[in-house]
Motif scaffolding. Structure first.
Motif, PDB file in Angstrom:
ATOM      1  N   CYS A   2      -4.202   6.083   5.609  1.00 39.25           N
ATOM      2  CA  CYS A   2      -3.256   5.024   5.234  1.00 39.25           C
ATOM      3  C   CYS A   2      -2.178   4.872   6.302  1.00 39.25           C
ATOM      4  N   ASN A  53      -4.080  -3.831  -3.389  1.00 39.45           N
ATOM      5  CA  ASN A  53      -3.269  -2.620  -3.552  1.00 39.45           C
ATOM      6  C   ASN A  53      -2.274  -2.787  -4.691  1.00 39.45           C
ATOM      7  N   MET A  79       0.829  -1.210   0.000  1.00 39.86           N
ATOM      8  CA  MET A  79       0.000   0.000   0.000  1.00 39.86           C
ATOM      9  C   MET A  79       0.863   1.258   0.000  1.00 39.86           C
ATOM     10  N   TYR A 103       5.639  -1.572  -4.402  1.00 42.80           N
ATOM     11  CA  TYR A 103       4.317  -1.199  -4.926  1.00 42.80           C
ATOM     12  C   TYR A 103       3.989  -1.838  -6.271  1.00 42.80           C
TER      13      TYR A 103
END
Lengths: 180, 126
Positions: free
Chosen positions: A42, A85, A35, A64
Motif C-alpha cells: 500500500c 476502498n 486507501m 477513509y
C-alpha cells in the motif's frame, strides 16, 4: 457536477482523472485518498500516486469513511480515488456504516459533490472476471455494482478508461451512441 | 434474436426489460431453466450459465444453441462477459471461458442487435 471514472487495475484511470481535473483550469484541486495504508504494498502505491500528482498541485485529504462530512475552504474540484476502498472501509472498518452501505455511500458522494464545482470519482471495474465466489464475496460484489449503477444514474459523465483511453458511456464525447 | 452482454451486476436484465418493454417476471433464468422453458421465453438471463451447465454435462453447445434459436428465433439473450479476469488455474475453468466465450461470439455474429451494458448504461455495439 459528478464525473465517474471506471477502469480495471492499471488501466490508467487515476492518471486520466488527475489530468482531467488539471484540464479544468485554475480551480483549487482537492484529492481525497481513501486507501488505508496497511502494508508495504500500500505504501508503495501511495508513493507512486503521490509522485504522479507532484506537479499537479492537489491538496491531499486522507479520508477513509464519512466523506459527506468533509468541508473545504474554497469551492474547487474534488478527486476521490478510489471508491472501491471507500466501500471496503464503510463495510468492514469499525467506524464504517455497515448497513445499507451502497445507499449511504451514494448519498455521501452526492453531498460531497454539492460542496464543489465538480466531483470526480475513480473506481475499479471488477465485473468481467466470470468467476462465482463464495456468498460473502458475492455480497460485496453486489453492493459494489449497485454503488456503480446508482452513481452512474446521478453522474453527469461516466467514463470507462481502457489503457489510458477514455470511452464516454454517458456525457462527453461519443454519448450519442448510448441508448435508453 | 438480440444479445445483451456486460459484466456481472451491471443491470443488463433491467436494461433489456426497459428497452424492449418486458416485465422482470418475464425474464427466465438460464442458471436453472430447461431447454423447454428457454424455448418459450421472451428474455433469458444468465445464458452463459445455461451454456456452462451444458458444457458440464458434456453436451454440444453449438447444437443446443442452434436448436434454441430455431425454436425461439426472436428471443433476447443476456450473458455476462466472463473473460477479463486472471487466467484460472483449473483447466475446466479455462475451458469454460474459452468454449462459452467462442459460442457467444457466434451468437453475437448471428444477432440482429447486440448491446453492451456498463453501469446500467446500454450501448448498441452492433
Amino acid at each position: 457536477m459528478i464525473t465517474l471514472v471506471l477502469g480495471g487495475s492499471g488501466s490508467g484511470k487515476s492518471e486520466f482523472a488527475e489530468d482531467y481535473v488539471v484540464g479544468k483550469g485554475s480551480l483549487p484541486r482537492y484529492y481525497i485518498a481513501t486507501m488505508v495504508p496497511m502494508d508495504e504494498e500500500c505504501e508503495k502505491k501511495v508513493l507512486r500516486h503521490r509522485d504522479m500528482r507532484k506537479e499537479k498541485q492537489f491538496q491531499t485529504v486522507e479520508r477513509y469513511t464519512h466523506v459527506g462530512d468533509l468541508s473545504f475552504e474554497e469551492e474547487g474540484i474534488i478527486l476521490l480515488d478510489c471508491m472501491s476502498n471507500l466501500l471496503a472501509n464503510e463495510l468492514y472498518r469499525k467506524e464504517g456504516r455497515n448497513k445499507n452501505t451502497a445507499h449511504i455511500i451514494v448519498s455521501d458522494l452526492v453531498t460531497l459533490a454539492s460542496k464543489a464545482k465538480e466531483l470526480v470519482i475513480v473506481s475499479n471495474d471488477v465485473f468481467c472476471e466470470g468467476k462465482e465466489y463464495d456468498a460473502f464475496t458475492m455480497q460485496y460484489l453486489d453492493c459494489f455494482a449497485s454503488v456503480h449503477r446508482e452513481l452512474a444514474k446521478v453522474a453527469d459523465q461516466v467514463v470507462e478508461v481502457v489503457y489510458g483511453i477514455p470511452i464516454y458511456e454517458k456525457g462527453g464525447i461519443g454519448h450519442e451512441t448510448t441508448c435508453k | 434474436m438480440k444479445l445483451v452482454v456486460g459484466g456481472y451486476g451491471q443491470g443488463k436484465a433491467a436494461f433489456a426489460c426497459e428497452k424492449f418493454g418486458f416485465r422482470a417476471e418475464e425474464v427466465v433464468d438460464g442458471r436453472e431453466a430447461s431447454l423447454e422453458e428457454l424455448a418459450a421465453a421472451k428474455v433469458v438471463r444468465n445464458y452463459h450459465l445455461y451454456l456452462r451447465r451444458l458444457m458440464e454435462q458434456g453436451e454440444s453447445l453449438e447444437k443446443a444453441n442452434d436448436e434454441l434459436l430455431k425454436r425461439n428465433p426472436h428471443v433476447i439473450l443476456i450473458a455476462d462477459e466472463i473473460g477479463c479476469g486472471l487466467v484460472p488455474l483449473e483447466a475446466a475453468e479455462r475451458e469454460y471461458r474459452d468454449v462459452v466465450g467462442h459460442l457467444l461470439c457466434k451468437v453475437a455474429a448471428e444477432a440482429e442487435q447486440v448491446y453492451r451494458v456498463f453501469c446500467g448504461i446500454g450501448r448498441r455495439i452492433k
